[in-house]
Design a protein around this motif. Structure first.
Motif, PDB file in Angstrom:
ATOM      1  N   ASN A 117       7.881  -5.076  -5.640  1.00 31.15           N
ATOM      2  CA  ASN A 117       7.596  -3.691  -5.319  1.00 31.15           C
ATOM      3  C   ASN A 117       6.917  -3.058  -6.526  1.00 31.15           C
ATOM      4  OD1 ASN A 117       8.437  -0.673  -5.527  1.00 31.15           O
ATOM      5  ND2 ASN A 117       8.722  -1.178  -3.365  1.00 31.15           N
TER       6      ASN A 117
ATOM      7  N   ASP B 280       9.620   0.433   1.370  1.00 30.09           N
ATOM      8  CA  ASP B 280       8.610   1.108   2.187  1.00 30.09           C
ATOM      9  C   ASP B 280       9.210   1.559   3.510  1.00 30.09           C
ATOM     10  OD1 ASP B 280       6.170   2.158   2.862  1.00 30.09           O
ATOM     11  OD2 ASP B 280       5.277   0.252   3.470  1.00 30.09           O
TER      12      ASP B 280
ATOM     13  N   GLN C 141       9.224   4.766  -1.311  1.00 26.32           N
ATOM     14  CA  GLN C 141       8.190   4.610  -2.333  1.00 26.32           C
ATOM     15  C   GLN C 141       8.548   5.315  -3.637  1.00 26.32           C
ATOM     16  OE1 GLN C 141       5.523   2.756  -2.289  1.00 26.32           O
ATOM     17  NE2 GLN C 141       5.324   2.186  -0.144  1.00 26.32           N
TER      18      GLN C 141
END
Length: 426
Positions: free
Chosen positions: A48, A256, A305
């Motif tokens: 990520n 996400d 996020q």
């Protein structure tokens, strides 16, 4: 003489090449920076980016060392130039054996780093190469003395808890674990490898999208509660999910969601159940850890996020953005149900009516005071990793000046009764 020297040099280079391979990117001159402590854990698929940026920013422009037992230099350019964070260097070591891990040159690189990252692969390689040797010492010094940022993905996440599944005999499935918690594939290590703040008595797991994960992880915790004097906790990630823990113990979750089902799981024995250990956890029999359907509490957090959702690891009492679940097992059958916040009060001053005893203040500074009408009682003090560090008899005032700040467990026993208090030194 020159030929002998040249031959020695060639042989030395061949030995080093057999033990490890080095990939270096960036400035070869070491620098010191005002780095910060942190822990970054990823579920095992692609990294990520936002969580990795968080990890690199903790290094504050310093040097990153990547440790792995397979693969090559895939992290070098990604960390050094693709995330927009300025760092001095990235050095990857790919080890073939323990000798490579304890090479003095490698150990010096670890000592000089501001950030250390464990790649994926086979976690037993990491246990075999890094445990009970100079590399283990170097890593624990980096974590607890230098207080650099550390992290890992997949197998690299699996070794970060103070308790861990070593995979010495290969992986283990849900069915194997539930049908026999002491199956020969259930190879667990307890408090004998990495000592990382906030991960004491914690077992991690990854790839939680795989349906063959949750029940075996649950069984890891059941084994710990059976084999040790404390209950354990768990942290797990779906494959594309990351957990970043700051110096205050807040674990923020990146992913996400809602575009994808990307969750982290914070798992612990029900704090409102005085009999937290499993009903049946023995060799050769199916596991039962039910406790009226509330054996284990789980806070399931979607990763976003920006990582705004979090869980507090200093007390396991609160978080934001997640939902509570119950997990339980009856005769080898794993089940879940919706739940609510258990409202743990383990970090407040606790009184036990049976023992007629109280402990305070909490948090404490230099002295812990025990108030009781008991004539005789035993006191044991454990650190966050479950290691006993002191013992007292009939002592009401315990000097704690020499203790470092952090989480401790105070266990008081009298006439067969026992109470454990979770304490924080500020």
């Amino acid at each position: 003489m020159k030929k002998i020297t040249l031959l020695f040099t060639i042989i030395t280079q061949l030995i080093v090449a057999q033990n490890y391979t080095e990939y270096a990117t960036g400035n070869t001159t070491d620098i010191d920076t005002n780095h910060e402590f942190g822990i970054c854990m990823m579920g095992g698929a692609s990294e990520n980016d936002n969580a990795m940026i968080w990890f690199l920013e903790k290094a504050n422009g310093g040097d990153v060392v990547v440790l792995r037992a397979s693969g090559s230099d895939g992290y070098n350019n990604y960390m050094y130039s693709q995330l927009g964070v300025s760092i001095n260097s990235v050095t990857t070591f790919v080890f073939n054996n323990e000798a490579g891990a304890i090479d003095p040159y490698v150990l010096q690189k670890v000592e000089n780093a501001e950030a250390i990252w464990f790649a994926g692969g086979d976690q037993y390689d990491y246990v075999s190469f890094f445990k009970d040797n100079a590399m283990e010492d170097a890593l624990n010094t980096f974590i607890n003395t230098k207080q650099g940022v550390i992290g890992g993905t997949s197998a690299g996440m699996a070794i970060l808890g103070s308790a861990y599944f070593s995979a010495e005999n290969g992986t283990v499935t849900n069915a194997q674990a539930l049908s026999n918690p002491y199956d020969n594939r259930m190879t667990l290590g307890y408090n004998d490898f990495l000592d990382i703040p906030f991960l004491g008595n914690v077992i991690t797991d990854t790839h939680y999208d795989d349906p063959d994960r949750r029940a075996r992880h649950f069984t890891f915790l059941a084994r710990y509660a059976t084999d040790n004097p404390f209950s354990s906790s768990g942290i797990a990630c779906n494959e594309y999910t990351s957990v970043c823990i700051d110096q205050f113990g807040e674990a923020h979750v990146y992913g996400d969601y809602p575009n994808y089902d990307e969750f982290a799981y914070f798992i612990f024995a029900n704090c409102n159940n005085n009999t937290y250990w499993p009903e049946t956890c023995v060799d050769g029999q199916p596991l039962t850890w039910d406790r009226e359907g509330e054996a284990v509490k789980v806070y399931k957090i979607p990763g976003t996020q920006t990582g705004e959702n979090y869980f507090n690891l200093t007390d396991y009492t609160n978080g934001s953005g997640g939902n509570w679940e119950n997990w339980f097992v009856t005769n080898g059958s794993f089940s879940t149900s919706p739940s609510s916040n258990p409202f743990c009060s383990a970090l407040s001053v606790t009184e036990n009516e049976t023992l007629e005893i109280s402990v305070g203040p909490n948090p404490f500074s230099d002295v812990i005071t025990i108030t009781s009408q008991l004539n005789k009682f035993d006191v044991k003090l454990y650190d966050i990793f479950g290691k006993q560090i002191a013992q007292y008899n009939d002592q009401s005032h315990i000097e704690t000046t020499n203790l470092a700040t952090g989480l401790y467990f105070l266990q008081i026993s009298s006439e067969g009764l026992q109470q454990t208090f979770k304490m924080i030194k500020d």
